[in-house]
Design a protein around this motif. Structure first.
Motif, PDB file in Angstrom:
ATOM      1  N   PHE A  62      37.794 -38.936 -20.293  1.00 58.28           N
ATOM      2  CA  PHE A  62      37.436 -40.053 -19.443  1.00 58.28           C
ATOM      3  C   PHE A  62      36.530 -40.989 -20.228  1.00 58.28           C
ATOM      4  N   ASP A  63      36.472 -42.240 -19.814  1.00 53.22           N
ATOM      5  CA  ASP A  63      35.680 -43.251 -20.507  1.00 53.22           C
ATOM      6  C   ASP A  63      34.190 -42.946 -20.320  1.00 53.22           C
ATOM      7  N   ALA A  64      33.498 -42.656 -21.416  1.00 51.60           N
ATOM      8  CA  ALA A  64      32.089 -42.263 -21.353  1.00 51.60           C
ATOM      9  C   ALA A  64      31.205 -43.401 -20.843  1.00 51.60           C
ATOM     10  N   LEU A  65      31.514 -44.635 -21.224  1.00 48.33           N
ATOM     11  CA  LEU A  65      30.690 -45.765 -20.792  1.00 48.33           C
ATOM     12  C   LEU A  65      30.777 -45.964 -19.284  1.00 48.33           C
ATOM     13  N   ALA A  66      31.989 -45.889 -18.738  1.00 47.05           N
ATOM     14  CA  ALA A  66      32.166 -46.027 -17.290  1.00 47.05           C
ATOM     15  C   ALA A  66      31.501 -44.860 -16.562  1.00 47.05           C
ATOM     16  N   LEU A  67      31.582 -43.688 -17.147  1.00 49.04           N
ATOM     17  CA  LEU A  67      30.972 -42.508 -16.539  1.00 49.04           C
ATOM     18  C   LEU A  67      29.454 -42.650 -16.483  1.00 49.04           C
ATOM     19  N   VAL A  68      28.848 -43.053 -17.576  1.00 45.68           N
ATOM     20  CA  VAL A  68      27.390 -43.241 -17.607  1.00 45.68           C
ATOM     21  C   VAL A  68      26.985 -44.314 -16.607  1.00 45.68           C
ATOM     22  N   LYS A  69      27.754 -45.371 -16.533  1.00 46.87           N
ATOM     23  CA  LYS A  69      27.431 -46.461 -15.610  1.00 46.87           C
ATOM     24  C   LYS A  69      27.470 -46.004 -14.155  1.00 46.87           C
ATOM     25  N   SER A  70      28.463 -45.205 -13.796  1.00 48.20           N
ATOM     26  CA  SER A  70      28.618 -44.819 -12.381  1.00 48.20           C
ATOM     27  C   SER A  70      27.861 -43.545 -12.009  1.00 48.20           C
ATOM     28  N   GLU A  71      27.622 -42.650 -12.964  1.00 46.25           N
ATOM     29  CA  GLU A  71      27.003 -41.352 -12.653  1.00 46.25           C
ATOM     30  C   GLU A  71      25.634 -41.168 -13.301  1.00 46.25           C
ATOM     31  N   TRP A  72      24.969 -42.239 -13.637  1.00 42.80           N
ATOM     32  CA  TRP A  72      23.709 -42.202 -14.378  1.00 42.80           C
ATOM     33  C   TRP A  72      22.687 -41.247 -13.762  1.00 42.80           C
ATOM     34  N   GLN A  73      22.487 -41.291 -12.470  1.00 43.29           N
ATOM     35  CA  GLN A  73      21.463 -40.475 -11.816  1.00 43.29           C
ATOM     36  C   GLN A  73      21.773 -38.975 -11.860  1.00 43.29           C
ATOM     37  N   ASP A  74      23.035 -38.614 -12.071  1.00 39.90           N
ATOM     38  CA  ASP A  74      23.443 -37.208 -12.043  1.00 39.90           C
ATOM     39  C   ASP A  74      23.425 -36.543 -13.426  1.00 39.90           C
ATOM     40  N   ILE A  75      23.070 -37.282 -14.460  1.00 40.24           N
ATOM     41  CA  ILE A  75      23.057 -36.749 -15.821  1.00 40.24           C
ATOM     42  C   ILE A  75      21.655 -36.262 -16.150  1.00 40.24           C
ATOM     43  N   ALA A  76      21.570 -35.020 -16.685  1.00 39.99           N
ATOM     44  CA  ALA A  76      20.280 -34.394 -16.965  1.00 39.99           C
ATOM     45  C   ALA A  76      19.721 -34.740 -18.344  1.00 39.99           C
ATOM     46  N   TYR A  77      20.596 -34.800 -19.356  1.00 41.34           N
ATOM     47  CA  TYR A  77      20.108 -35.081 -20.712  1.00 41.34           C
ATOM     48  C   TYR A  77      21.241 -35.569 -21.606  1.00 41.34           C
ATOM     49  N   PHE A  78      20.843 -36.098 -22.764  1.00 48.38           N
ATOM     50  CA  PHE A  78      21.760 -36.490 -23.838  1.00 48.38           C
ATOM     51  C   PHE A  78      21.237 -35.918 -25.144  1.00 48.38           C
ATOM     52  N   SER A  79      22.155 -35.457 -25.981  1.00 47.68           N
ATOM     53  CA  SER A  79      21.770 -35.010 -27.320  1.00 47.68           C
ATOM     54  C   SER A  79      22.694 -35.680 -28.334  1.00 47.68           C
TER      55      SER A  79
END
Length: 155
Positions: A62-79
């Motif tokens: 799935f498109d990571a940019l669209a995912l980050v844009k729509s699900e930002w609050q549900d993401i715990a961390y990035f590495s």
């Protein structure tokens, strides 16, 4: 430093030569029972791509940019390449940077980004008077950008 979703989206685009991983909070966390429980699997953005997938299910993309844009609050961390670059202490909290330099944009790139946003929205960019140090920094950032551009495009 508090990280905004636009900054992470910029990192995803700029750091395509590196692997990026992130993890969502679990459904029970989002539902309100726990504030720190994470989903079972990490999502991966492989090197050279902006498509996110799972290590155990590479057929799902799935498109990571669209995912980050729509699900930002549900993401715990990035590495980035196995090193934590930002995380939330609990669901609903702000995303906090572990590496401020990575998220800080230089003056030249910020000026270009502001100009493009203004052009897209039909607004005018008002630039405050630059000090000698500010103008020198802007030109230094441009020179660095230009040298990198020439290397990448064999000029």
């Amino acid at each position: 430093m508090i990280v905004k979703k636009e900054q992470i989206m910029r990192i995803i685009l700029e750091q395509q030569s590196q692997e990026i991983k992130f993890r969502f909070y679990s459904a029970t966390t989002i539902g309100g029972l726990s504030k720190t429980e994470l989903a079972t699997y990490e999502s991966i953005i492989p090197k050279g791509s902006t498509k996110a997938t799972y290590e155990h299910r590479p057929d799902i993309q799935f498109d990571a940019l669209a995912l980050v844009k729509s699900e930002w609050q549900d993401i715990a961390y990035f590495s980035l390449n196995g090193e934590m670059i930002c995380e939330r202490s609990a669901y609903g909290e702000a995303m906090i940077s572990k590496c401020d330099e990575l998220f800080t944009q230089n003056a030249y790139k910020q000026a270009i980004e502001d100009e493009l946003k203004a052009e897209k929205s039909g607004r005018e960019v008002v630039v405050s008077d630059l000090t000698e140090k500010g103008a020198g920094g802007l030109m230094s950032d441009y020179a660095t950008y230009w040298e990198q551009y020439k290397k990448e495009n064999n000029l």
